[in-house]
Design a protein around this motif. Structure first.
Motif, PDB file in Angstrom:
ATOM      1  N   ILE A 162       0.853  -1.192   0.000  1.00 30.31           N
ATOM      2  CA  ILE A 162       0.000   0.000   0.000  1.00 30.31           C
ATOM      3  C   ILE A 162       0.888   1.242   0.000  1.00 30.31           C
ATOM      4  O   ILE A 162       1.767   1.383   0.849  1.00 30.31           O
ATOM      5  N   THR A 163       0.670   2.127  -0.952  1.00 28.10           N
ATOM      6  CA  THR A 163       1.500   3.319  -1.049  1.00 28.10           C
ATOM      7  C   THR A 163       1.111   4.340   0.019  1.00 28.10           C
ATOM      8  O   THR A 163      -0.020   4.348   0.514  1.00 28.10           O
ATOM      9  N   GLN A 164       2.043   5.202   0.348  1.00 28.00           N
ATOM     10  CA  GLN A 164       1.835   6.152   1.439  1.00 28.00           C
ATOM     11  C   GLN A 164       0.720   7.146   1.145  1.00 28.00           C
ATOM     12  O   GLN A 164       0.024   7.590   2.053  1.00 28.00           O
ATOM     13  N   ASP A 165       0.530   7.472  -0.136  1.00 22.22           N
ATOM     14  CA  ASP A 165      -0.521   8.428  -0.465  1.00 22.22           C
ATOM     15  C   ASP A 165      -1.917   7.828  -0.359  1.00 22.22           C
ATOM     16  O   ASP A 165      -2.910   8.539  -0.516  1.00 22.22           O
ATOM     17  N   ALA A 182       5.180  15.457   8.512  1.00 24.10           N
ATOM     18  CA  ALA A 182       6.621  15.436   8.264  1.00 24.10           C
ATOM     19  C   ALA A 182       7.069  14.098   7.701  1.00 24.10           C
ATOM     20  O   ALA A 182       8.035  14.037   6.929  1.00 24.10           O
ATOM     21  N   ASP A 183       6.372  13.022   8.069  1.00 27.65           N
ATOM     22  CA  ASP A 183       6.703  11.691   7.560  1.00 27.65           C
ATOM     23  C   ASP A 183       6.088  11.422   6.190  1.00 27.65           C
ATOM     24  O   ASP A 183       6.327  10.354   5.607  1.00 27.65           O
ATOM     25  N   GLY A 184       5.259  12.355   5.692  1.00 30.42           N
ATOM     26  CA  GLY A 184       4.696  12.198   4.362  1.00 30.42           C
ATOM     27  C   GLY A 184       3.272  11.701   4.307  1.00 30.42           C
ATOM     28  O   GLY A 184       2.784  11.356   3.227  1.00 30.42           O
ATOM     29  N   TYR A 185       2.563  11.676   5.443  1.00 28.17           N
ATOM     30  CA  TYR A 185       1.174  11.210   5.463  1.00 28.17           C
ATOM     31  C   TYR A 185       0.209  12.384   5.378  1.00 28.17           C
ATOM     32  O   TYR A 185       0.448  13.435   5.984  1.00 28.17           O
ATOM     33  N   ALA A 186      -0.883  12.190   4.652  1.00 27.45           N
ATOM     34  CA  ALA A 186      -2.002  13.129   4.745  1.00 27.45           C
ATOM     35  C   ALA A 186      -2.694  12.891   6.085  1.00 27.45           C
ATOM     36  O   ALA A 186      -2.825  11.746   6.516  1.00 27.45           O
TER      37      ALA A 186
END
Length: 370
Positions: A162-165, A182-186
């Motif tokens: 599962i991709t982060q987006d 900061a870790d790239g999560y919505a």
């Protein structure tokens, strides 16, 4: 267990409120350098326009306009100073000044005051970005609670394909939301027991929801709210006390993990059999070696015993029942069945560490090689 009752909130709340999308913000020096480069490009464009049509301009000093005169004219024109010593006199030059140089002058000023304009337009741009994100978001995973359990769940999901987006975090703590961004999560800041907060994360269009709340009563309320918003979404909940498992299932949870009991059993197993404890700990950690995976029955396996399957079968999912591989009532495998199997993970330099090609995806867990 007492479940606190919270006052209702209007559904007319701004759907973008509390939504935080990950973004990269350049440093101040880089922003200044970028604006200087853009300003110089505008000046170069204006210089080329004037220089190529220099015969249409008149210099009150000596009549002729050279490269230096054209550059001087551009600088004083773009800065809106305009001393009048160099003027366009031909129709072409005046038309180019009106249609090209003047818009470039406006663009030049916009670049120079870009910082102020950026502050004024940031909110509008962010709202448009969030609106577009919410419009296109579907079949994603929502993680409620981004503490140790929620963060570990997110990392495991990403290691299984599962991709982060496709992961959205919901948490009431603003500091946690900042770390998630900061870790790239919505992320959505707010109380997940409120339907308006969950709707900002588009729970109604999510594929699955992982609830890793700190309190069991909160987990129950979130489960009830999620199930009210969507009857199709899969809900996986973590609770601390086993006595609350039936309540969670009645509230609509598909899977309930008792964290305190699971840790206690792992501790007891590690005392009695340290090697078995290590194997079980490795089993729930993504890595390489062996993989526990859920997959459908192949046509070649249909009609055969679970022992004749290509992989080592642990359990068979038939309808809504989970049957052990040696259940006397199991019989032979059917095409509609799903298998929980253990298989060795190959390390292919072309695909990297993981399952056999094409096997990556949700439901895979790996035991690291020792």
């Amino acid at each position: 267990m007492r479940i606190p009752v919270r006052p209702a909130r209007s559904d007319a709340d701004d759907q973008s409120h509390g939504v935080r999308l990950p973004r990269h913000i350049a440093g101040p020096l880089l922003q200044v350098v970028k604006r200087l480069i853009l300003a110089n490009l505008v000046m170069l464009t204006a210089f080329l326009v004037v220089y190529l049509d220099r015969h249409g301009y008149h210099d009150n000093n000596n009549g002729e306009v050279g490269a230096i005169d054209a550059f001087y004219y551009v600088t004083v024109s773009l800065s809106t100073t305009g001393y009048g010593d160099i003027v366009p006199y031909s129709d072409t030059a005046r038309l180019m000044t009106a249609l090209v140089v003047t818009p470039l002058r406006v663009l030049f000023l916009i670049i120079l005051v870009g910082t102020t304009l950026e502050v004024l337009t940031e909110r509008t741009r962010e709202q448009w970005k969030i609106a577009h994100w919410r419009k296109t978001l579907r079949d994603h995973t929502v993680i409620v609670g981004f503490g140790t359990k929620g963060r570990s769940a997110a990392e495991t999901l990403m290691r299984t394909g599962i991709t982060q987006d496709r992961i959205v975090v919901v948490d009431p703590d603003a500091a946690v939301i900042d770390h998630a961004n900061a870790d790239g999560y919505a992320a959505v800041a707010g109380d997940a027991t409120r339907s308006s907060v969950l709707l900002r994360a588009r729970v109604d269009r999510a594929r699955q929801v992982v609830i890793a709340a700190q309190r069991d009563d909160t987990a129950v309320l979130v489960t009830l709210t999620v199930r009210q918003l969507s009857t199709a979404v899969r809900i996986v909940v973590s609770v601390r006390e086993s006595e609350n498992v039936p309540l969670l299932r009645q509230s609509g949870a598909d899977s309930v993990i008792t964290s305190a009991s699971a840790v206690g059993r792992l501790l007891g197993l590690s005392v009695v059999s340290p090697s078995s404890g290590s194997v079980m700990e490795d089993l729930i950690q993504p890595g390489s070696g062996l993989a526990l995976k859920e997959r459908p029955v192949t046509r070649a396996e249909a009609g055969r015993s679970p022992r004749e399957a290509e992989d080592l079968v642990v359990s068979v999912i038939r309808g809504h029942r989970l049957l052990p591989f040696d259940d006397p009532n199991l019989g032979t495998l059917e095409l509609e069945d799903r298998l929980v199997v253990i298989r060795r993970v190959s390390h292919d330099p072309r695909t990297g560490p993981g399952d056999r090609p094409g096997d990556q995806g949700p439901g895979s867990f790996r035991i690291p090689r020792r």
